[in-house]
Design a protein around this motif. Structure first.
Motif, PDB file in Angstrom:
ATOM      1  N   GLY A   1     -72.500 103.772  37.568  1.00  0.00           N
ATOM      2  CA  GLY A   1     -73.084 102.816  36.625  1.00  0.00           C
ATOM      3  C   GLY A   1     -72.641 101.366  36.815  1.00  0.00           C
ATOM      4  O   GLY A   1     -73.454 100.451  36.731  1.00  0.00           O
TER       5      GLY A   1
ATOM      6  N   LEU B   1     -75.225  98.526  37.708  1.00  0.00           N
ATOM      7  CA  LEU B   1     -75.438  97.445  36.741  1.00  0.00           C
ATOM      8  C   LEU B   1     -75.445  96.099  37.464  1.00  0.00           C
ATOM      9  O   LEU B   1     -76.281  95.235  37.196  1.00  0.00           O
ATOM     10  CB  LEU B   1     -74.346  97.459  35.673  1.00  0.00           C
ATOM     11  CG  LEU B   1     -74.581  96.480  34.526  1.00  0.00           C
ATOM     12  CD1 LEU B   1     -75.634  97.024  33.568  1.00  0.00           C
ATOM     13  CD2 LEU B   1     -73.293  96.179  33.768  1.00  0.00           C
TER      14      LEU B   1
ATOM     15  N   ASN C   1     -63.506 106.699  43.774  1.00  0.00           N
ATOM     16  CA  ASN C   1     -63.076 107.101  42.433  1.00  0.00           C
ATOM     17  C   ASN C   1     -63.813 106.322  41.381  1.00  0.00           C
ATOM     18  O   ASN C   1     -63.744 105.111  41.336  1.00  0.00           O
ATOM     19  CB  ASN C   1     -61.579 106.858  42.263  1.00  0.00           C
ATOM     20  CG  ASN C   1     -60.793 107.649  43.266  1.00  0.00           C
ATOM     21  OD1 ASN C   1     -61.032 108.847  43.432  1.00  0.00           O
ATOM     22  ND2 ASN C   1     -59.897 106.988  43.951  1.00  0.00           N
ATOM     23  N   ASP C   2     -64.506 107.037  40.528  1.00  0.00           N
ATOM     24  CA  ASP C   2     -65.181 106.416  39.408  1.00  0.00           C
ATOM     25  C   ASP C   2     -64.240 106.573  38.214  1.00  0.00           C
ATOM     26  O   ASP C   2     -63.882 107.682  37.862  1.00  0.00           O
ATOM     27  CB  ASP C   2     -66.499 107.178  39.173  1.00  0.00           C
ATOM     28  CG  ASP C   2     -67.431 106.432  38.255  1.00  0.00           C
ATOM     29  OD1 ASP C   2     -67.989 105.426  38.690  1.00  0.00           O
ATOM     30  OD2 ASP C   2     -67.596 106.877  37.111  1.00  0.00           O
TER      31      ASP C   2
ATOM     32  N   HIS D   1     -65.477  97.627  31.198  1.00  0.00           N
ATOM     33  CA  HIS D   1     -66.436  98.735  31.319  1.00  0.00           C
ATOM     34  C   HIS D   1     -65.869 100.084  30.947  1.00  0.00           C
ATOM     35  O   HIS D   1     -66.555 101.099  31.088  1.00  0.00           O
ATOM     36  CB  HIS D   1     -66.971  98.828  32.755  1.00  0.00           C
ATOM     37  CG  HIS D   1     -67.825  97.680  33.161  1.00  0.00           C
ATOM     38  ND1 HIS D   1     -69.198  97.700  33.051  1.00  0.00           N
ATOM     39  CD2 HIS D   1     -67.515  96.472  33.674  1.00  0.00           C
ATOM     40  CE1 HIS D   1     -69.685  96.556  33.492  1.00  0.00           C
ATOM     41  NE2 HIS D   1     -68.680  95.784  33.874  1.00  0.00           N
TER      42      HIS D   1
ATOM     43  N   VAL E   1     -69.741  96.572  26.830  1.00  0.00           N
ATOM     44  CA  VAL E   1     -71.073  96.798  27.395  1.00  0.00           C
ATOM     45  C   VAL E   1     -72.021  97.583  26.485  1.00  0.00           C
ATOM     46  O   VAL E   1     -73.127  97.927  26.894  1.00  0.00           O
ATOM     47  CB  VAL E   1     -70.964  97.472  28.776  1.00  0.00           C
ATOM     48  CG1 VAL E   1     -70.404  96.496  29.805  1.00  0.00           C
ATOM     49  CG2 VAL E   1     -70.109  98.732  28.716  1.00  0.00           C
TER      50      VAL E   1
HETATM   51  O1  B1N Z   1     -69.767 101.258  33.778  1.00  0.00           O
HETATM   52  C1  B1N Z   1     -71.115 101.358  33.365  1.00  0.00           C
HETATM   53  C2  B1N Z   1     -71.200 101.996  31.987  1.00  0.00           C
HETATM   54  O2  B1N Z   1     -72.555 102.164  31.643  1.00  0.00           O
HETATM   55  C3  B1N Z   1     -70.491 103.344  31.997  1.00  0.00           C
HETATM   56  O3  B1N Z   1     -70.462 103.856  30.684  1.00  0.00           O
HETATM   57  C4  B1N Z   1     -69.073 103.173  32.521  1.00  0.00           C
HETATM   58  O4  B1N Z   1     -68.473 104.442  32.588  1.00  0.00           O
HETATM   59  C5  B1N Z   1     -69.102 102.524  33.896  1.00  0.00           C
HETATM   60  C6  B1N Z   1     -63.283 102.022  38.275  1.00  0.00           C
HETATM   61  C7  B1N Z   1     -65.378 102.152  37.102  1.00  0.00           C
HETATM   62  N1  B1N Z   1     -66.643 101.976  33.798  1.00  0.00           N
HETATM   63  N2  B1N Z   1     -65.645 101.877  34.693  1.00  0.00           N
HETATM   64  C8  B1N Z   1     -66.131 102.161  35.870  1.00  0.00           C
HETATM   65  C9  B1N Z   1     -66.031 102.264  38.302  1.00  0.00           C
HETATM   66  C10 B1N Z   1     -65.331 102.247  39.501  1.00  0.00           C
HETATM   67  C11 B1N Z   1     -63.951 102.123  39.479  1.00  0.00           C
HETATM   68  O5  B1N Z   1     -63.261 102.095  40.625  1.00  0.00           O
HETATM   69  C12 B1N Z   1     -63.984 102.030  37.087  1.00  0.00           C
HETATM   70  N3  B1N Z   1     -67.420 102.442  35.760  1.00  0.00           N
HETATM   71  C13 B1N Z   1     -67.739 102.312  34.468  1.00  0.00           C
HETATM   72  C14 B1N Z   1     -71.722  99.978  33.382  1.00  0.00           C
HETATM   73  O6  B1N Z   1     -71.227  99.204  32.339  1.00  0.00           O
END
Ligand code: B1N
Length: 839
Positions: free
Chosen positions: A134, A138, A286-287, A374, A452
């Motif tokens: 996401g 985005l 990693n998400d 986020h 967000v």
């Molecule tokens: O960001 C999206 C939201 O719509 C989602 O709910 C949210 O889970 C997502 C570390 C992230 N938050 N944090 C991450 C991604 C990669 C990383 O290495 C954290 N992704 C989200 C857009 O706002």
């Protein structure tokens, strides 16, 4: 000349092969490119040759707009948004660019006349997977909206050589394959080998007083790496604006420095070259899970330093000498904390390299940056061990100490004696090995902070940034996410787009609120029938794909219930599995049960090191295997796991959904954006009061949304009283039976150990409260089935969902950022009436 260009779509007046838009010109330009760029004649050309020839044809038309945009911004010294993000999950370019150019039909016809099928050529494109989920997607939607709204903008990020891994499923398990997206070249980017910036790492600092009595710090690095720019034009929808996405690739520095560090050691020198290039090799998969790896911090600093140096270069290019008005030229958005090191880097550039007094530099820095959070998940909040940080970025650590000291001095004035508050607010976490807290650095160094979705922004103020909110409440706001209707409706759902446009015109594509005009049609039987048939055709196409790729036959007349997103325990894919097994038990208990035929479709990648997430994928596939082959089910229930879920697949999936599963534990999904894509394509949502679900339900109406589960407050209450998941299981016979069935080895050929980690975690701990929400979910799903039996009612709800989803356009989100945070205005781009070759 025949033209298929829709009215209102800007074109150039001259018809040359590089910019012309008539079918004849497009066809000729295409053949020309096949010949002179691909070096092929039609008899031996592969589909990929044709794809590339077409891509170059489209690229020429982009470049015309891009060069004119760049020139206009430069001439007018336009205020510019810089969007800093470690991820841009763009998805395939060709189709989207054709839509935005207004050339989709013309090119389709030009290809037809050449004996080719545009859809097949579109399928050739390998998507750039430079993001996890996401957050990266985005950034891509926001780039689309910035260009569409004619806002001068630059996206800055990393050109990963390997994007998010490709996923294969073997024996039900996820297997990761490296993503070689650059294998056949990338026609959409323009390398800028002359645009090179140097980035330092490691070493030490020393200070002295210069001959004008100024205190100076010098950073002697251990290593210098250079960043090379790769530019991709991002075109707006039916405007001439094409903005810049500038991604950086790491290279070893040649010559002098190279020699200096490796005297006589050729082998070592080559090794160092390889090490330098490693920085932009691979996207961390990693998400929402921090891996405190040195290379990741290097990636972050690398692209931030390149971006800021590039901005300073552009700033000086437009005639400005000193940097005192830098923040007037640029506004910089930090996409989460991944680029938060920018705060210290801009300070370093201003103070150390441009000799600006600290106070002035700090003023400019804070006026430049804004920060979007986020996630609230503790394991995702970035913090770097102090020793790692200091050895890689010694000067930045000093700068951060200085920022922190001055910041805490101010806090002390406001809250004398409140040492606990100082400890909580500090950029340095003094616990354990001590850490730099990147969210605190971002918060202190920004003039605006946002979440967000409405709920997320509230929780942000109550939890992770509570003390910052108390200190500077005026900095905080909410900016609910949005998605671009160009990719997520027009491109991916042409059937629905045609139907809507026939009834309300095409304005809605740029002004999504216009979808409201569909409301009066919600009870129009003729319209409803057409609406249903569009959905059915989309389902047939997905069913064909599933047959080809997964080898499972699904009935397009069944209810398509879809859950696609990254696999994570908080997203609760396994809650959906508990419901599926419940339905399965109902069918086993009562073979004659008259149940709505259903197809459950899953998709999503698990972080390679996230054991539970990978086990959940195995569970889904194991349950699918048993249910799909059980004759007692008689095709009333099918379960499918789609491998390698990505943007391209998303474009097939969203338009084909009847039911969108948005079932995260309340309080954990910051926003979600898949929820928006589904609803915009006419799916109804079954969901919790989490993230943007709350606002979607508000917009579409509670009667058009299937709500279940505990609220954030109810869950807080549950934990306060001591959450005992086993009590839910013991007091609910069906739930207990479902858990026992998984534990018994029923889905794992008698292996009782395989899924034990999942079952035991649910019984004993259940951090994400599946058991507390189980009955509510199962009941809610039964309501879904009931409504689905009344097709007229279902269709009405579907139409009303689409009609009321206008708020969730990324155009609305970007307008809010522009007004409240960035204070930027649109700049019209006009194409010259004469040929591009006229000097
Ligand atoms: O960001 C999206 C939201 O719509 C989602 O709910 C949210 O889970 C997502 C570390 C992230 N938050 N944090 C991450 C991604 C990669 C990383 O290495 C954290 N992704 C989200 C857009 O706002």
């Amino acid at each position: 000349m025949t033209s298929l260009i829709p009215p209102g779509c800007p074109t150039v007046l001259t018809e040359d092969d590089r910019t012309g838009t008539s079918i004849e010109t497009l066809r000729r330009a295409f053949m020309d490119n096949l010949f002179f760029i691909q070096g092929r004649f039609p008899e031996v050309a592969t589909k990929n040759d044709y794809y590339l020839a077409l891509a170059y044809t489209v690229r020429d038309r982009l470049l015309l707009r891009w060069l004119n945009s760049a020139k206009t911004y430069r001439d007018q010294e336009s205020r510019t948004v810089c969007y800093l993000s470690a991820e841009f999950l763009l998805g395939p370019h060709l189709g989207n660019n054709l839509i935005n150019l207004g050339l989709y039909e013309a090119v389709e016809e030009a290809m037809r006349q050449t004996g080719l099928n545009l859809k097949e050529l579109l399928d050739q494109e390998e998507e750039p997977g430079l993001g996890n989920g996401g957050l990266g997607r985005l950034a891509a939607c926001y780039m689309d909206s910035l260009a569409t709204l004619e806002i001068p903008a630059i996206g800055y990020g990393i050109r990963y050589e390997y994007g998010i891994f490709d996923q294969e499923i073997r024996d039900g398990w996820q297997v990761e394959i490296t993503d070689k997206w650059l294998r056949y070249g990338n026609p959409w980017e323009i390398p800028r080998p002359e645009l090179i910036l140097q980035v330092k790492f490691g070493g030490h600092t020393y200070s002295y007083t210069d001959d004008q009595g100024r205190y100076r710090v010098v950073w002697e690095p251990h290593q210098v790496i250079q960043g090379v720019a790769y530019d991709t034009p991002i075109l707006g929808y039916k405007v001439n604006t094409a903005n810049l996405l500038r991604l950086w690739r790491a290279e070893a520095v040649e010559s002098f420095d190279f020699q200096a560090f490796n005297t006589g050691d050729y082998y070592g020198a080559v090794n160092q070259k390889i090490a330098s290039e490693n920085i932009t090799k691979v996207l961390y998969p990693n998400d929402e899970q921090l891996q405190g790896k040195e290379l990741r911090l290097m990636q972050q600093y690398f692209f931030c330093s390149c971006a800021l140096q590039d901005m300073i270069r552009l700033y000086k290019q437009s005639g400005n000498k000193d940097l005192s008005r830098f923040h007037e030229k640029f506004t910089v958005q930090l996409n989460d904390t991944h680029p938060a090191i920018s705060v210290a880097e801009l300070m370093r550039l201003l103070v150390d390299e441009h000799l600006m007094p600290w106070e002035q530099a700090w003023d400019i820095t804070r006026q430049t940056f804004a920060y979007t959070n986020h996630t609230l998940l503790p394991e995702a909040l970035e913090k770097w061990p102090l020793d790692l940080f200091g050895s890689l970025l010694p000067r930045h650590l000093q700068i951060i100490y200085e920022i922190n000291q001055r910041f805490l001095d101010q806090v002390r004035l406001q809250y004398p004696g409140d040492n606990d508050r100082l400890r909580r607010l500090s950029i340095i976490d003094e616990s354990g090995c001590r850490y730099v807290r990147m969210a605190h650095l971002a918060a202190v160094g920004s003039h605006a902070i946002n979440g967000v979705a409405a709920l997320h922004s509230e929780l942000l103020k109550q939890t992770v940034l509570k003390d910052f909110y108390e200190l500077t409440p005026q900095k905080f706001s909410n900016k609910t996410n949005g998605v671009t209707p160009r990719r997520w409706m027009v491109l991916s759902n042409p059937g629905l787009t045609r139907l809507i446009t026939e009834r309300i015109g095409e304005d809605w594509v740029k002004h999504l609120d216009q979808l409201r005009r569909l409301e009066p049609l919600a009870e129009d039987r003729d319209f409803a029938a057409q609406w249903r048939s569009v959905k059915h055709e989309n389902k047939e196409r997905l069913a064909a794909y599933i047959r080809d790729r997964v080898g499972v036959t699904v009935d397009p007349h069944s209810l398509f219930s879809i859950l696609v997103k990254r696999i994570h325990e908080y997203k609760r894919q396994h809650l959906c599995v508990l419901n599926i097994i419940t339905l399965y038990q109902m069918l086993k208990d009562n073979p004659q049960l008259d149940m709505v035929p259903q197809t459950f479709i899953f998709g999503g990648k698990a972080a390679p090191g996230y054991y539970m997430a990978k086990l959940i994928i195995k569970l889904i596939n194991s349950v699918a295997d048993v249910i799909n082959h059980d004759p007692a089910v008689r095709d009333r229930l099918k379960v499918v796991f789609l491998p390698d879920y990505n943007v391209t697949l998303g474009q097939r999936v969203y338009p084909a959904a009847d039911l969108s599963q948005q079932i995260s534990t309340a309080g954990y999904e910051a926003s979600g954006t898949g929820n928006m894509k589904f609803a915009l394509n006419g799916a109804l949502t079954i969901g919790t009061l989490d993230g943007a679900n709350v606002e979607i339900r508000e917009e579409v109406g509670a009667e058009n949304f299937f709500l279940f589960g505990n609220t954030v407050e109810q869950l807080q209450e549950l934990w306060r009283n001591g959450y005992r998941p086993w009590e839910f299981a013991n007091s609910n016979p069906m739930l207990k039976r479902v858990l026992d069935l998984i534990g018994s080895g029923y889905f794992s050929h008698g292996d009782t150990a395989l899924f034990r980690p999942i079952v035991e975690h649910l019984w004993q701990n259940d951090r994400y409260c599946l058991l507390a929400d189980y009955q509510s979910y199962v009941d809610c799903h039964q309501q879904v089935l009931q409504v689905y039996q009344d097709q007229a009612q279902w269709t009405k709800m579907s139409i009303l969902n689409v009609a009321r989803m206008g708020k969730f356009s990324s155009d609305r989100a970007i307008r809010e950022y522009c007004q409240d945070i960035w204070h930027v205005e649109p700049v019209k781009i006009v194409l010259p009436a004469t040929s591009y070759m006229t000097p």
